[in-house]
Design an enzyme around this catalytic site. Sequence first.
Site, PDB file in Angstrom:
ATOM      1  N   HIS A 186      -3.224  -9.483  -5.573  1.00 48.76           N
ATOM      2  CA  HIS A 186      -4.597  -9.301  -5.094  1.00 48.76           C
ATOM      3  C   HIS A 186      -5.555  -8.833  -6.182  1.00 48.76           C
ATOM      4  CE1 HIS A 186      -2.765  -8.910  -0.796  1.00 48.76           C
ATOM      5  NE2 HIS A 186      -2.934 -10.155  -1.157  1.00 48.76           N
ATOM      6  N   ALA A 225       0.797  -1.223   0.000  1.00 56.56           N
ATOM      7  CA  ALA A 225       0.000   0.000   0.000  1.00 56.56           C
ATOM      8  C   ALA A 225       0.836   1.284   0.000  1.00 56.56           C
ATOM      9  CB  ALA A 225      -0.931   0.001   1.204  1.00 56.56           C
ATOM     10  N   CYS A 267     -24.517  -8.580 -15.634  1.00 56.78           N
ATOM     11  CA  CYS A 267     -24.170  -8.909 -17.012  1.00 56.78           C
ATOM     12  C   CYS A 267     -25.462  -9.054 -17.819  1.00 56.78           C
ATOM     13  CB  CYS A 267     -23.398 -10.227 -17.007  1.00 56.78           C
ATOM     14  SG  CYS A 267     -22.967 -10.859 -18.629  1.00 56.78           S
ATOM     15  N   THR A 326       5.357  -1.816   2.452  1.00 53.23           N
ATOM     16  CA  THR A 326       4.494  -2.869   2.985  1.00 53.23           C
ATOM     17  C   THR A 326       4.926  -3.219   4.399  1.00 53.23           C
ATOM     18  OG1 THR A 326       3.842  -5.202   2.773  1.00 53.23           O
ATOM     19  CG2 THR A 326       5.904  -4.568   1.709  1.00 53.23           C
ATOM     20  N   SER A 327       3.951  -3.431   5.262  1.00 50.17           N
ATOM     21  CA  SER A 327       4.261  -3.773   6.648  1.00 50.17           C
ATOM     22  C   SER A 327       4.530  -5.270   6.780  1.00 50.17           C
ATOM     23  CB  SER A 327       3.114  -3.352   7.555  1.00 50.17           C
ATOM     24  OG  SER A 327       1.896  -3.811   7.019  1.00 50.17           O
ATOM     25  N   THR A 379       0.366   5.352  -1.581  1.00 46.17           N
ATOM     26  CA  THR A 379      -0.128   6.424  -0.711  1.00 46.17           C
ATOM     27  C   THR A 379       0.263   7.795  -1.265  1.00 46.17           C
ATOM     28  OG1 THR A 379       1.764   5.991   0.719  1.00 46.17           O
ATOM     29  CG2 THR A 379      -0.350   5.199   1.490  1.00 46.17           C
ATOM     30  N   ILE A 392      -4.187  -3.041  -5.852  1.00 47.81           N
ATOM     31  CA  ILE A 392      -5.171  -3.401  -6.872  1.00 47.81           C
ATOM     32  C   ILE A 392      -5.492  -2.208  -7.771  1.00 47.81           C
ATOM     33  CG2 ILE A 392      -6.209  -5.235  -5.464  1.00 47.81           C
ATOM     34  CD1 ILE A 392      -8.421  -3.263  -4.670  1.00 47.81           C
ATOM     35  N   ASN A 408      10.543   0.951   4.278  1.00 46.91           N
ATOM     36  CA  ASN A 408       9.210   1.141   4.856  1.00 46.91           C
ATOM     37  C   ASN A 408       9.297   2.145   6.008  1.00 46.91           C
ATOM     38  OD1 ASN A 408       6.416   0.248   4.615  1.00 46.91           O
ATOM     39  ND2 ASN A 408       6.654  -0.542   6.693  1.00 46.91           N
ATOM     40  N   CYS A 410     -26.309 -11.489 -19.379  1.00 49.28           N
ATOM     41  CA  CYS A 410     -26.799 -12.867 -19.197  1.00 49.28           C
ATOM     42  C   CYS A 410     -27.532 -13.025 -17.872  1.00 49.28           C
ATOM     43  CB  CYS A 410     -25.641 -13.865 -19.289  1.00 49.28           C
ATOM     44  SG  CYS A 410     -24.718 -14.047 -17.753  1.00 49.28           S
TER      45      CYS A 410
END
Length: 239
Positions: free
Chosen positions: A122, A25, A151, A191-192, A29, A106, A214, A153
């Site tokens: 992810h 993350a 969708c 990242t932690s 940021t 993501i 970090n 469908c």
Amino acid sequence: MLTEKIELLKQWIAESNNIVFFGGAGVSTESGIPDFRSVDGLYNQKYEYPPETILSHSFFMRHTDKFYDFYRDKMIYKNAKPNITHLKLAELERQGKLKAVITQNIDGLHQMAGSKNVLELHGSVWRNYCMKCHRFYSLEKLTQTEKVPYCDCGGIVKPDVVLYEESLDDDTVSKAVKAISEADILIIGGTSLNVYPAAGLIRFYKGRKMVLINKSVTPYDNEADLLIQTGLGEVFKEL
Ligand code: ZN
């Protein structure tokens, strides 16, 4: 002290053509996307259900409408732009020095910056699929309606994002393990390292140039060959 550490990192990078970056993350940021696991992040904000619950597979199936209210509100940052870290990583790849970016994010910002080999552990908010016929839908499918996206469908459209209770994609994990185990330098940043199974992947690194950048402490600080406790932008702007 910081300057010396960055100089050492620059030297290592100059000598290597097999760098792998593993990020979380903190990479995004500085692009205005909050770290939802940080102390003042949205995990501590007040919602009808805790975010870990809302972002779970069973909640998605049971309360799809509430999932989407939260998801649209807190997980999608359509206007975010890559920052200096994304851009420098893409540049290192173009120079043939960096082999892969492995990300827990993501947001798609690495690809937007020009990175090609991005392993998204992810998933990505930019990809969405019908749960019934597997038809692909872009992010617009979710943002152009305030309701549950369906969708043609009749199936529900679901983000290609790994929710709690769901497993990581096997192919992505295999590629990440291969890249890490073969890497000369592993740069871990923003990242932690306490979100599993993703964090466990760094165990596959066999080299002696593990760089950990970090702001806060991580469970792996003692194992880093080079520990830089500052924001990523501070370091990458110098590279
Ligand atoms: Zn469908």
